[in-house]
Design a protein around this motif. Sequence first.
Motif, PDB file in Angstrom:
ATOM      1  N   SER A   2       0.827  -1.202   0.000  1.00  0.00           N
ATOM      2  CA  SER A   2       0.000   0.000   0.000  1.00  0.00           C
ATOM      3  C   SER A   2       0.860   1.250   0.000  1.00  0.00           C
ATOM      4  O   SER A   2       2.042   1.205   0.357  1.00  0.00           O
ATOM      5  N   VAL A   3       0.244   2.358  -0.410  1.00  0.00           N
ATOM      6  CA  VAL A   3       0.966   3.631  -0.415  1.00  0.00           C
ATOM      7  C   VAL A   3       1.434   3.995   0.985  1.00  0.00           C
ATOM      8  O   VAL A   3       2.552   4.468   1.202  1.00  0.00           O
ATOM      9  N   THR A   4       0.581   3.735   1.998  1.00  0.00           N
ATOM     10  CA  THR A   4       0.945   4.052   3.384  1.00  0.00           C
ATOM     11  C   THR A   4       2.177   3.278   3.816  1.00  0.00           C
ATOM     12  O   THR A   4       3.093   3.829   4.438  1.00  0.00           O
ATOM     13  N   PHE A 172      -0.578  16.969 -10.843  1.00  0.00           N
ATOM     14  CA  PHE A 172      -1.269  15.719 -10.521  1.00  0.00           C
ATOM     15  C   PHE A 172      -0.628  14.529 -11.231  1.00  0.00           C
ATOM     16  O   PHE A 172      -0.480  13.448 -10.651  1.00  0.00           O
ATOM     17  N   SER A 173      -0.243  14.718 -12.484  1.00  0.00           N
ATOM     18  CA  SER A 173       0.346  13.617 -13.241  1.00  0.00           C
ATOM     19  C   SER A 173       1.691  13.187 -12.671  1.00  0.00           C
ATOM     20  O   SER A 173       1.959  11.993 -12.503  1.00  0.00           O
ATOM     21  N   LEU A 174       2.546  14.153 -12.362  1.00  0.00           N
ATOM     22  CA  LEU A 174       3.887  13.812 -11.888  1.00  0.00           C
ATOM     23  C   LEU A 174       3.874  13.234 -10.484  1.00  0.00           C
ATOM     24  O   LEU A 174       4.696  12.371 -10.162  1.00  0.00           O
ATOM     25  N   VAL A 175       2.964  13.686  -9.643  1.00  0.00           N
ATOM     26  CA  VAL A 175       2.845  13.071  -8.316  1.00  0.00           C
ATOM     27  C   VAL A 175       2.401  11.621  -8.463  1.00  0.00           C
ATOM     28  O   VAL A 175       2.936  10.719  -7.807  1.00  0.00           O
ATOM     29  N   ARG A 181       1.619   5.294  -9.640  1.00  0.00           N
ATOM     30  CA  ARG A 181       0.212   5.139 -10.014  1.00  0.00           C
ATOM     31  C   ARG A 181       0.121   5.458 -11.507  1.00  0.00           C
ATOM     32  O   ARG A 181      -0.222   6.554 -11.919  1.00  0.00           O
ATOM     33  N   TRP A 182       0.443   4.454 -12.298  1.00  0.00           N
ATOM     34  CA  TRP A 182       0.655   4.654 -13.723  1.00  0.00           C
ATOM     35  C   TRP A 182      -0.600   5.149 -14.445  1.00  0.00           C
ATOM     36  O   TRP A 182      -0.530   6.059 -15.277  1.00  0.00           O
ATOM     37  N   ARG A 183      -1.719   4.518 -14.169  1.00  0.00           N
ATOM     38  CA  ARG A 183      -2.944   4.886 -14.887  1.00  0.00           C
ATOM     39  C   ARG A 183      -3.324   6.339 -14.592  1.00  0.00           C
ATOM     40  O   ARG A 183      -3.678   7.093 -15.500  1.00  0.00           O
ATOM     41  N   VAL A 209       9.616   8.471 -19.003  1.00  0.00           N
ATOM     42  CA  VAL A 209      10.029   8.282 -17.614  1.00  0.00           C
ATOM     43  C   VAL A 209       9.225   7.160 -16.969  1.00  0.00           C
ATOM     44  O   VAL A 209       9.757   6.349 -16.198  1.00  0.00           O
ATOM     45  N   MET A 210       7.951   7.099 -17.282  1.00  0.00           N
ATOM     46  CA  MET A 210       7.111   6.019 -16.757  1.00  0.00           C
ATOM     47  C   MET A 210       7.638   4.656 -17.186  1.00  0.00           C
ATOM     48  O   MET A 210       7.720   3.718 -16.376  1.00  0.00           O
ATOM     49  N   ALA A 211       8.003   4.543 -18.458  1.00  0.00           N
ATOM     50  CA  ALA A 211       8.554   3.283 -18.951  1.00  0.00           C
ATOM     51  C   ALA A 211       9.863   2.946 -18.248  1.00  0.00           C
ATOM     52  O   ALA A 211      10.107   1.792 -17.875  1.00  0.00           O
ATOM     53  N   TRP A 212      10.697   3.947 -18.063  1.00  0.00           N
ATOM     54  CA  TRP A 212      11.985   3.721 -17.401  1.00  0.00           C
ATOM     55  C   TRP A 212      11.814   3.295 -15.950  1.00  0.00           C
ATOM     56  O   TRP A 212      12.578   2.494 -15.433  1.00  0.00           O
TER      57      TRP A 212
END
Length: 480
Positions: A2-4, A172-175, A181-183, A209-212
């Motif tokens: 989990s994120v927590t 929001f996207s970069l966080v 949280r790819w999607r 960057v997401m792929a990397w």
Amino acid sequence: MSVTRVVLSRALPGSSRRTQEAAQPATRWVWVAAVLLFAAYGTVSLRLHQRMLTTGYDLGIFEQAVRSYAHGHLPVAELKGPGFPLLGDHFSPVLATLAPLYRIWPTPVTLLLAQAALLAVAVVPIAAFAHRVVGGRGAMVVAFGYGSSWGIAQAVGFDFHEIAFAVPLLAFSLVALAEDRWRAAALWALPLLTVKEDLGLTVGAIGSVMAWRGARRTGAALAATGVVGSALEILVVIPSFNPGGRFTYWDKISASGTGTGDPQGVGNTLYHWTLGVITPDPKATMLVMLLAPTAFAALSSSLMWVCVPTLAWRLLSDNPDYWGTNFHYSAVLMPMVFVAFVDAQRSWEGRPRRHALAVAGAVGALLLPQFPLGQLLQPDTWHTSPRVAQAHRILELIPDGATVAASNRLAPQLTDRAQVTVFGFPGSRPSPQWIVVDTATPMGWPVSPEQEGQLIAQARSDGYVTVVDRDGCLLLRRQR
């Protein structure tokens, strides 16, 4: 996991209080921060407009575009030429989302407050992410750093621009990307394609960057979508709307660095694409200023690669306006560097982390008075001169729906109710019904004060008569 649990595992060792603090939600105070920033940004923008320090280029242009959408038409900007289709200049259909608000409140103030809200809400994901990583106090430093950052302040201090929509989308996207949280990262990034044509390349960088970082399939698909989107907008969509059938900004970048597009030898070309990226001095200054508010720590995060497309087109351009810290061009970089800064803190512990946050806070505080947000502390900001009040009364003499040629600073005072062009701008609609010129404080654009005087004399010889000439505000009317 989990994120927590991820947050807890990355918290400072030996600090249970810090760990518990980071695990707590930051919902309330980050929204309070957003409201405070909205108030600050909105106040600066409104006072500039009330004091006639906004301009037709660019606030007036964007108001004309939104006004077109609000009346059910594709965007037309009279300020760029009679019936000029704005989608032939930049691809920014996102502006249509302001149409309902503008229909209710048809004034440039609608655009300025919308921009203030968009820039302010970006602090929410950034500060909440920082709270999860470095705890409450560190998150407040990050929130202050982003909120007072010079790139955001310069956007607030220079009219309205479509990139205001990009800032929260990027935040929001970069966080989401930083938290794997790819999607969510992809869904927040995709609307950037509707903000401006170059931001598809930024979408491509986010996908790369997401792929990397592990999401190869999703990242590759996002990267391809972004690059193809920008290509279609630049090569197909914009030329199809442009009166000249082309993308008019190609000439801003040349392989030679001369501004002519004519290379002067291999050595000159190599210089332009190597040392020319950081010279002359305004380029290097901008790069240092970009990283200094994060104590250069942002460089240790892979998220900084998302800055590359924006920096590339600016630094490779021959237009000096793109190189430095002026105008609105750096606003989209601010969420990038501050999310990267927080992301970098995950691998830092103890004293290095505290030092980085302390330096970031100090740099932010030192830079704050140097940029438009510092105007909140200046007495002149709260004073409207009698000359400006007189100019407002003179503008009220122009009837609604009239055709007007106005000085650049007077134009956005009229675009909500008249057909406005900039006085002296080449290709403007000929023989407008009214001409209104600020003769006391001429901007020197698009014509020099001497040329402006000659144009006024020519207008009078063509039959325009003086209605009012008072306190440096000249109003002429064309005789019927």
